[in-house]
Motif scaffolding. Sequence first.
Motif, PDB file in Angstrom:
ATOM      1  N   GLY A 189      47.298  27.343  40.322  1.00 58.10           N
ATOM      2  CA  GLY A 189      47.514  26.226  41.186  1.00 58.10           C
ATOM      3  C   GLY A 189      46.300  25.043  41.282  1.00 58.10           C
ATOM      4  O   GLY A 189      45.174  25.537  40.893  1.00 58.10           O
ATOM      5  N   VAL A 190      46.437  23.907  41.772  1.00 58.40           N
ATOM      6  CA  VAL A 190      45.065  22.913  41.899  1.00 58.40           C
ATOM      7  C   VAL A 190      45.143  22.560  43.466  1.00 58.40           C
ATOM      8  O   VAL A 190      46.384  22.396  43.891  1.00 58.40           O
ATOM      9  N   ARG A 191      44.274  22.233  43.966  1.00 53.07           N
ATOM     10  CA  ARG A 191      44.034  21.713  45.368  1.00 53.07           C
ATOM     11  C   ARG A 191      44.423  20.414  45.273  1.00 53.07           C
ATOM     12  O   ARG A 191      43.699  19.469  44.619  1.00 53.07           O
ATOM     13  N   VAL A 192      45.323  20.082  46.132  1.00 53.36           N
ATOM     14  CA  VAL A 192      45.763  18.440  46.183  1.00 53.36           C
ATOM     15  C   VAL A 192      45.343  17.732  47.507  1.00 53.36           C
ATOM     16  O   VAL A 192      45.476  16.431  47.570  1.00 53.36           O
ATOM     17  N   MET A 193      44.708  18.545  48.616  1.00 54.91           N
ATOM     18  CA  MET A 193      44.652  17.896  49.611  1.00 54.91           C
ATOM     19  C   MET A 193      43.478  18.672  50.493  1.00 54.91           C
ATOM     20  O   MET A 193      43.850  20.072  50.593  1.00 54.91           O
ATOM     21  N   ASN A 194      42.463  18.547  50.831  1.00 58.45           N
ATOM     22  CA  ASN A 194      41.266  19.280  51.603  1.00 58.45           C
ATOM     23  C   ASN A 194      41.794  19.401  53.134  1.00 58.45           C
ATOM     24  O   ASN A 194      41.185  18.540  53.795  1.00 58.45           O
ATOM     25  N   LEU A 195      42.418  20.190  53.282  1.00 60.50           N
ATOM     26  CA  LEU A 195      43.011  20.287  54.894  1.00 60.50           C
ATOM     27  C   LEU A 195      41.803  20.959  55.722  1.00 60.50           C
ATOM     28  O   LEU A 195      41.000  21.627  55.287  1.00 60.50           O
ATOM     29  N   ASN A 210      57.848  12.741  34.035  1.00 57.91           N
ATOM     30  CA  ASN A 210      56.840  12.097  33.272  1.00 57.91           C
ATOM     31  C   ASN A 210      55.470  11.762  34.328  1.00 57.91           C
ATOM     32  O   ASN A 210      55.688  11.309  35.433  1.00 57.91           O
ATOM     33  N   PHE A 211      54.543  12.222  34.000  1.00 55.98           N
ATOM     34  CA  PHE A 211      53.281  12.107  34.915  1.00 55.98           C
ATOM     35  C   PHE A 211      52.124  10.934  34.783  1.00 55.98           C
ATOM     36  O   PHE A 211      51.382  10.741  35.253  1.00 55.98           O
ATOM     37  N   GLU A 212      52.921  10.299  33.686  1.00 55.30           N
ATOM     38  CA  GLU A 212      52.211   8.945  33.500  1.00 55.30           C
ATOM     39  C   GLU A 212      51.946   7.613  34.664  1.00 55.30           C
ATOM     40  O   GLU A 212      51.109   7.025  34.871  1.00 55.30           O
ATOM     41  N   ASP A 213      53.166   7.676  35.306  1.00 57.97           N
ATOM     42  CA  ASP A 213      53.251   6.567  36.278  1.00 57.97           C
ATOM     43  C   ASP A 213      53.307   6.898  37.568  1.00 57.97           C
ATOM     44  O   ASP A 213      53.534   8.458  37.922  1.00 57.97           O
ATOM     45  N   ASP A 214      53.297   6.183  38.426  1.00 55.61           N
ATOM     46  CA  ASP A 214      53.553   6.476  39.937  1.00 55.61           C
ATOM     47  C   ASP A 214      52.628   7.453  40.715  1.00 55.61           C
ATOM     48  O   ASP A 214      51.436   8.028  40.081  1.00 55.61           O
ATOM     49  N   TYR A 215      52.770   7.477  42.061  1.00 56.80           N
ATOM     50  CA  TYR A 215      52.022   8.208  42.712  1.00 56.80           C
ATOM     51  C   TYR A 215      52.732   9.481  43.686  1.00 56.80           C
ATOM     52  O   TYR A 215      53.925   9.264  43.730  1.00 56.80           O
ATOM     53  N   LEU A 216      51.882  10.148  44.149  1.00 56.46           N
ATOM     54  CA  LEU A 216      52.511  11.110  45.198  1.00 56.46           C
ATOM     55  C   LEU A 216      51.923  10.760  46.388  1.00 56.46           C
ATOM     56  O   LEU A 216      50.483  10.549  46.687  1.00 56.46           O
ATOM     57  N   MET A 217      52.723  10.608  47.639  1.00 59.48           N
ATOM     58  CA  MET A 217      52.342  10.476  48.942  1.00 59.48           C
ATOM     59  C   MET A 217      52.367  11.430  49.872  1.00 59.48           C
ATOM     60  O   MET A 217      53.377  12.309  49.773  1.00 59.48           O
ATOM     61  N   LYS A 276      48.028  10.707  52.440  1.00 55.61           N
ATOM     62  CA  LYS A 276      47.170  10.674  51.216  1.00 55.61           C
ATOM     63  C   LYS A 276      47.847  10.040  49.921  1.00 55.61           C
ATOM     64  O   LYS A 276      49.003  10.431  49.696  1.00 55.61           O
ATOM     65  N   ARG A 277      47.403   9.237  49.142  1.00 54.28           N
ATOM     66  CA  ARG A 277      48.112   8.731  47.818  1.00 54.28           C
ATOM     67  C   ARG A 277      47.120   9.343  46.569  1.00 54.28           C
ATOM     68  O   ARG A 277      46.155   9.196  46.551  1.00 54.28           O
ATOM     69  N   LEU A 278      47.992  10.052  45.852  1.00 49.59           N
ATOM     70  CA  LEU A 278      47.205  10.731  44.846  1.00 49.59           C
ATOM     71  C   LEU A 278      47.835  10.263  43.315  1.00 49.59           C
ATOM     72  O   LEU A 278      49.312  10.299  43.389  1.00 49.59           O
ATOM     73  N   PRO A 279      47.325   9.702  42.269  1.00 46.89           N
ATOM     74  CA  PRO A 279      48.285   9.428  41.113  1.00 46.89           C
ATOM     75  C   PRO A 279      48.501  11.024  40.420  1.00 46.89           C
ATOM     76  O   PRO A 279      48.237  11.911  40.644  1.00 46.89           O
ATOM     77  N   LEU A 280      49.903  10.547  40.230  1.00 48.20           N
ATOM     78  CA  LEU A 280      50.712  11.682  39.417  1.00 48.20           C
ATOM     79  C   LEU A 280      49.965  12.390  38.494  1.00 48.20           C
ATOM     80  O   LEU A 280      50.137  13.468  37.960  1.00 48.20           O
ATOM     81  N   LYS A 281      49.228  11.301  37.730  1.00 46.92           N
ATOM     82  CA  LYS A 281      48.733  11.914  36.471  1.00 46.92           C
ATOM     83  C   LYS A 281      47.543  12.750  36.638  1.00 46.92           C
ATOM     84  O   LYS A 281      47.026  13.738  35.739  1.00 46.92           O
ATOM     85  N   ASP A 282      47.087  12.918  37.926  1.00 47.19           N
ATOM     86  CA  ASP A 282      46.007  14.136  38.195  1.00 47.19           C
ATOM     87  C   ASP A 282      46.751  15.413  38.471  1.00 47.19           C
ATOM     88  O   ASP A 282      45.953  16.371  38.461  1.00 47.19           O
ATOM     89  N   ARG A 306      41.863  14.663  44.231  1.00 52.39           N
ATOM     90  CA  ARG A 306      42.262  15.862  44.732  1.00 52.39           C
ATOM     91  C   ARG A 306      41.715  16.324  45.967  1.00 52.39           C
ATOM     92  O   ARG A 306      42.076  17.138  46.838  1.00 52.39           O
ATOM     93  N   ALA A 307      40.421  16.383  46.033  1.00 51.60           N
ATOM     94  CA  ALA A 307      39.464  16.932  46.921  1.00 51.60           C
ATOM     95  C   ALA A 307      39.446  16.371  48.219  1.00 51.60           C
ATOM     96  O   ALA A 307      38.939  17.001  49.267  1.00 51.60           O
ATOM     97  N   SER A 308      39.971  15.240  48.491  1.00 52.43           N
ATOM     98  CA  SER A 308      39.879  14.523  49.686  1.00 52.43           C
ATOM     99  C   SER A 308      41.142  14.635  50.877  1.00 52.43           C
ATOM    100  O   SER A 308      41.872  15.407  50.018  1.00 52.43           O
TER     101      SER A 308
END
Length: 226
Positions: A43-49, A13-20, A29-35, A91-93
């Motif tokens: 793929g998608v960029r999730v962290m701008n290293l 389920n991507f509607e709730d919670d976050y990824l840290m 970094k804390r990103l909403p899972l729905k993103d 996602r870009a931060s």
Amino acid sequence: RDEEIANVRAVKNFEDDYLMFATKLGIVKRLPLKDLAKPRITGVRVMNLPVDGSDVTISVRRIKEGQEVLLTTKKGKAIRFKSDAVRSMGRASYGVRGIDLASGDEVVSLVPVSKDKGATILTITEKGYGKRSALEDYRKTSRGGKGVINLKVTAKTGSIVKSLPVDSEDSVILTTTKGMILRTSMKAMRVMGRATQGVRIVKLKERDRVVDSVRVPRADKIEKGE
């Protein structure tokens, strides 16, 4: 090129919670899972290293709103703070500082913690030493501080490899550089203070080192979705 997988997560389920996310240089970094609900083939960029490759993602964990997290480092420091202290970002931060590291130190674990009474944290070192400490011994502080002593790192223990939440009913599997898989139970492992070097929990062959550890899934925790 020059990229490695850091984590694999099963998500229903991507509607709730976050990824840290946590990096070796102490950025979180804390990103909403729905993103991440709409995947792309590339793929998608999730962290701008940093483009110079100076920092890498070392851990990703699913967390709930208001859940606390613990960062631990290879030289024996730990910091506990509320995940809400890290604002939700896109996602870009890159992220924000989770711990102020000493020279030469780096983060090895991101641990979502539970408020269950008697919760403990197991810390494993590369030379097979381990230590269980009560979660309450890690005082909650502000994000970005220097943290507290997690384990007394010495030449005998080697650097810290990983920390993970355990209780007395858990077992842990350790993996070594020479391909050994070793399983140990937490029943006989007493809880001790933070500023100790722990006890030897596995006997390694010469020049072998522990590189990872995982908690063995238990039926009761699987049923609860843990």
